[in-house]
Scaffold this active site. Sequence first.
Site, PDB file in Angstrom:
ATOM      1  N   SER A   1       0.824  -1.217   0.000  1.00 24.27           N
ATOM      2  CA  SER A   1       0.000   0.000   0.000  1.00 24.27           C
ATOM      3  C   SER A   1       0.856   1.265   0.000  1.00 24.27           C
ATOM      4  O   SER A   1       0.343   2.371   0.046  1.00 24.27           O
ATOM      5  CB  SER A   1      -0.931   0.007   1.218  1.00 24.27           C
ATOM      6  OG  SER A   1      -0.193  -0.201   2.406  1.00 24.27           O
TER       7      SER A   1
ATOM      8  N   ASN B   1      -2.169  -2.883  13.113  1.00 23.68           N
ATOM      9  CA  ASN B   1      -3.622  -2.722  13.043  1.00 23.68           C
ATOM     10  C   ASN B   1      -4.119  -1.515  13.839  1.00 23.68           C
ATOM     11  O   ASN B   1      -4.956  -0.750  13.356  1.00 23.68           O
ATOM     12  CB  ASN B   1      -4.319  -3.999  13.527  1.00 23.68           C
ATOM     13  CG  ASN B   1      -3.983  -5.192  12.653  1.00 23.68           C
ATOM     14  OD1 ASN B   1      -3.421  -5.017  11.564  1.00 23.68           O
ATOM     15  ND2 ASN B   1      -4.310  -6.378  13.108  1.00 23.68           N
TER      16      ASN B   1
ATOM     17  N   THR C   1     -39.993  26.487  -9.716  1.00 25.04           N
ATOM     18  CA  THR C   1     -40.252  25.103  -9.320  1.00 25.04           C
ATOM     19  C   THR C   1     -40.438  24.367 -10.637  1.00 25.04           C
ATOM     20  O   THR C   1     -40.946  24.948 -11.608  1.00 25.04           O
ATOM     21  CB  THR C   1     -41.524  24.962  -8.453  1.00 25.04           C
ATOM     22  OG1 THR C   1     -42.650  25.389  -9.218  1.00 25.04           O
ATOM     23  CG2 THR C   1     -41.453  25.807  -7.185  1.00 25.04           C
ATOM     24  N   HIS C   2     -39.978  23.139 -10.699  1.00 20.13           N
ATOM     25  CA  HIS C   2     -39.993  22.357 -11.953  1.00 20.13           C
ATOM     26  C   HIS C   2     -39.216  23.074 -13.064  1.00 20.13           C
ATOM     27  O   HIS C   2     -39.489  22.868 -14.234  1.00 20.13           O
ATOM     28  CB  HIS C   2     -41.425  22.087 -12.433  1.00 20.13           C
ATOM     29  CG  HIS C   2     -42.347  21.596 -11.361  1.00 20.13           C
ATOM     30  ND1 HIS C   2     -42.561  20.258 -11.103  1.00 20.13           N
ATOM     31  CD2 HIS C   2     -43.089  22.267 -10.443  1.00 20.13           C
ATOM     32  CE1 HIS C   2     -43.398  20.138 -10.088  1.00 20.13           C
ATOM     33  NE2 HIS C   2     -43.735  21.332  -9.663  1.00 20.13           N
TER      34      HIS C   2
ATOM     35  N   SER D   1     -12.947  26.746 -26.455  1.00 15.58           N
ATOM     36  CA  SER D   1     -13.068  25.557 -27.292  1.00 15.58           C
ATOM     37  C   SER D   1     -11.938  25.564 -28.306  1.00 15.58           C
ATOM     38  O   SER D   1     -11.532  26.612 -28.786  1.00 15.58           O
ATOM     39  CB  SER D   1     -14.411  25.577 -28.011  1.00 15.58           C
ATOM     40  OG  SER D   1     -14.358  24.789 -29.182  1.00 15.58           O
TER      41      SER D   1
ATOM     42  N   LYS E   1     -16.647  30.311 -28.084  1.00 19.61           N
ATOM     43  CA  LYS E   1     -17.094  29.639 -26.867  1.00 19.61           C
ATOM     44  C   LYS E   1     -16.365  30.092 -25.607  1.00 19.61           C
ATOM     45  O   LYS E   1     -15.169  30.332 -25.602  1.00 19.61           O
ATOM     46  CB  LYS E   1     -16.904  28.111 -26.994  1.00 19.61           C
ATOM     47  CG  LYS E   1     -17.742  27.448 -28.048  1.00 19.61           C
ATOM     48  CD  LYS E   1     -19.210  27.288 -27.665  1.00 19.61           C
ATOM     49  CE  LYS E   1     -19.417  26.484 -26.423  1.00 19.61           C
ATOM     50  NZ  LYS E   1     -19.601  25.069 -26.670  1.00 19.61           N
TER      51      LYS E   1
ATOM     52  N   GLU F   1     -19.013  22.596 -14.282  1.00 24.66           N
ATOM     53  CA  GLU F   1     -19.351  21.293 -14.870  1.00 24.66           C
ATOM     54  C   GLU F   1     -18.549  20.177 -14.210  1.00 24.66           C
ATOM     55  O   GLU F   1     -19.069  19.120 -13.876  1.00 24.66           O
ATOM     56  CB  GLU F   1     -19.054  21.288 -16.374  1.00 24.66           C
ATOM     57  CG  GLU F   1     -20.012  22.115 -17.205  1.00 24.66           C
ATOM     58  CD  GLU F   1     -19.536  22.199 -18.640  1.00 24.66           C
ATOM     59  OE1 GLU F   1     -19.989  21.405 -19.467  1.00 24.66           O
ATOM     60  OE2 GLU F   1     -18.674  23.057 -18.929  1.00 24.66           O
TER      61      GLU F   1
ATOM     62  N   TYR G   1      -9.304  -7.202  12.291  1.00 22.89           N
ATOM     63  CA  TYR G   1      -8.685  -6.683  11.071  1.00 22.89           C
ATOM     64  C   TYR G   1      -8.698  -7.722   9.954  1.00 22.89           C
ATOM     65  O   TYR G   1      -8.472  -8.912  10.176  1.00 22.89           O
ATOM     66  CB  TYR G   1      -7.234  -6.246  11.342  1.00 22.89           C
ATOM     67  CG  TYR G   1      -6.550  -5.718  10.092  1.00 22.89           C
ATOM     68  CD1 TYR G   1      -6.711  -4.395   9.702  1.00 22.89           C
ATOM     69  CD2 TYR G   1      -5.795  -6.562   9.281  1.00 22.89           C
ATOM     70  CE1 TYR G   1      -6.121  -3.920   8.539  1.00 22.89           C
ATOM     71  CE2 TYR G   1      -5.196  -6.087   8.114  1.00 22.89           C
ATOM     72  CZ  TYR G   1      -5.366  -4.771   7.749  1.00 22.89           C
ATOM     73  OH  TYR G   1      -4.785  -4.299   6.597  1.00 22.89           O
TER      74      TYR G   1
ATOM     75  N   GLN H   1      -7.431  -2.455   3.979  1.00 21.26           N
ATOM     76  CA  GLN H   1      -6.446  -1.577   3.353  1.00 21.26           C
ATOM     77  C   GLN H   1      -7.091  -0.767   2.220  1.00 21.26           C
ATOM     78  O   GLN H   1      -6.595   0.289   1.840  1.00 21.26           O
ATOM     79  CB  GLN H   1      -5.288  -2.424   2.811  1.00 21.26           C
ATOM     80  CG  GLN H   1      -4.173  -1.639   2.203  1.00 21.26           C
ATOM     81  CD  GLN H   1      -2.935  -2.494   1.983  1.00 21.26           C
ATOM     82  OE1 GLN H   1      -2.228  -2.833   2.925  1.00 21.26           O
ATOM     83  NE2 GLN H   1      -2.677  -2.858   0.735  1.00 21.26           N
TER      84      GLN H   1
HETATM   85  N1  ARG Z   1      -1.172  -1.541   5.215  1.00 19.76           N
HETATM   86  C1  ARG Z   1      -2.079  -2.119   6.133  1.00 19.76           C
HETATM   87  C2  ARG Z   1      -3.452  -1.456   5.959  1.00 19.76           C
HETATM   88  O1  ARG Z   1      -3.479  -0.388   5.454  1.00 19.76           O
HETATM   89  C3  ARG Z   1      -1.626  -1.920   7.537  1.00 19.76           C
HETATM   90  C4  ARG Z   1      -2.185  -2.925   8.479  1.00 19.76           C
HETATM   91  C5  ARG Z   1      -1.619  -4.253   8.161  1.00 19.76           C
HETATM   92  N2  ARG Z   1      -1.999  -5.227   9.125  1.00 19.76           N
HETATM   93  C6  ARG Z   1      -1.898  -6.549   8.891  1.00 19.76           C
HETATM   94  N3  ARG Z   1      -2.286  -7.323   9.825  1.00 19.76           N
HETATM   95  N4  ARG Z   1      -1.467  -6.991   7.740  1.00 19.76           N
HETATM   96  O2  ARG Z   1      -4.461  -1.986   6.311  1.00 19.76           O
END
Ligand code: ARG
Length: 459
Positions: free
Chosen positions: A23, A110, A155-156, A277, A283, A290, A317, A322
């Site tokens: 991650s 965790n 309205t509408h 544009s 334009k 938007e 957990y 993640q």
């Molecule tokens: N990168 C993990 C997450 O964002 C951290 C926690 C990982 N914990 C584990 N038991 N693998 O959730």
Amino acid sequence: MSKLWGGRFTKETNELVEKFTASISFDQKLALEDIEGSMAHVQMLGECGIIPMNDVELIKQGLKTIENKIINGDVQFSVEDEDIHMNIEKMLLEEIGPVGGKLHTGRSRNDQVATDMHLYLRKQTLELIELVKSVQSSLLVQAKENVETIMPGYTHLQRAQPILFAHHLLAYFWMFERDKERLIDSLKRINWLPLGAGALAGTTFPIDRERTAELLGFETVYPNSLDAVSDRDFILEFLSIASIMMTHISRISEELVIWSSQEYQFVELDDSFCTGSSIMPQKKNPDVPELLRGKTGRVYGNLIGLLTVLKGLPLAYNKDMQEDKEGMLDTVETLNGSLRLLAPMIETMTVHKEKMYSAVAQDYSNATDIADYLVTKGLPFRQAHEIIGKIVLFAIQHKKYLLDLTIEEYKSFSPLFGENIFEVLQPKHVVEARNSYGGTSSEQVKQQIQLAETKIISH
Ligand code: ARG
């Protein structure tokens, strides 16, 4: 150095698995929060006599050095170390040697990651509150300049009754006021500290969770360790609030798009907030509103995404969790950027008061007032409604507006009409007559502005 958890393994991690489970590409945004949490944790460990104070000082110095390196962009995060927590711990070990390994005492990734998310959202929420206020301020600036500006109320999307443009803008002020209240209220729950829950069941060390909470400025600690590491309600809540806010942003954006069209020409957005544009030289496109309208979709998506991730997860957990990060980070960025654009765009737009007024003069939006007129002469509202319906039909068939009919014509529908009906039909009169609390009369709108001003100052 191999994996921090490598002890029980006999093989290297498959390269694809490593990439798939990492991650670090996105949770590096939590680096400073991770260090902040670690600083407090290690301080608490020292104070509780769980690790010697000398080691605490070494670890804190090491963390400080890493923090500076991160701020200066002097670090290389690595996918092999999976996430921000292990990246930083690895750097710490490299920085100060094996003593760095004491930091993770009585802690798990965790409770660590959950803490990082709480810290991050708290900081972002505080910033968002300020940004909402800036949008409210721009609405107020425009409202104050338009307490005399009459426009059709719809309205509408059909012209309904004339209103003050200030009144219309202030409607959004109150939407953002509720958004701001929701953000402020959410801080109560963001300010629960998960740290000290360990992996799921608590820890064997005599830690002091209240002390960590105090060091990190949290109001309280989660009373249940399983809940502490599994809870993502605070993120869901943030995403819900963000979704509601984006709805408001999207609605006002839609109005700006409509109002700045050739067909309406009620407002003109400043050149600096529009684009052109590549083929049609004439334009001037309202790309910003938007896109604000469009970005609403991804924020809703992030909410539904996380709801779906969490649904059906057993305690405690699970790696699925993640997946809580990218949507949250993206939403923070989207919302923050949207509010930053919305405020100056509103403040710099030009309001074409005469266009708004002529739209009111050329419609039948004063019809309710003729009905009310007959009611004040004693006729039941339903009967008056019926009569005015016939008058409107008559006027349309004769290609006239209600102010163009003669007194004789009015009298032919009811003898109760007198000359002063033409006074009653003037748009200004129609607006001022709606003087009930919260109505569109200038007296009410001025009171509303006063109230609105106290809301901006008081938070
Ligand atoms: N990168 C993990 C997450 O964002 C951290 C926690 C990982 N914990 C584990 N038991 N693998 O959730």
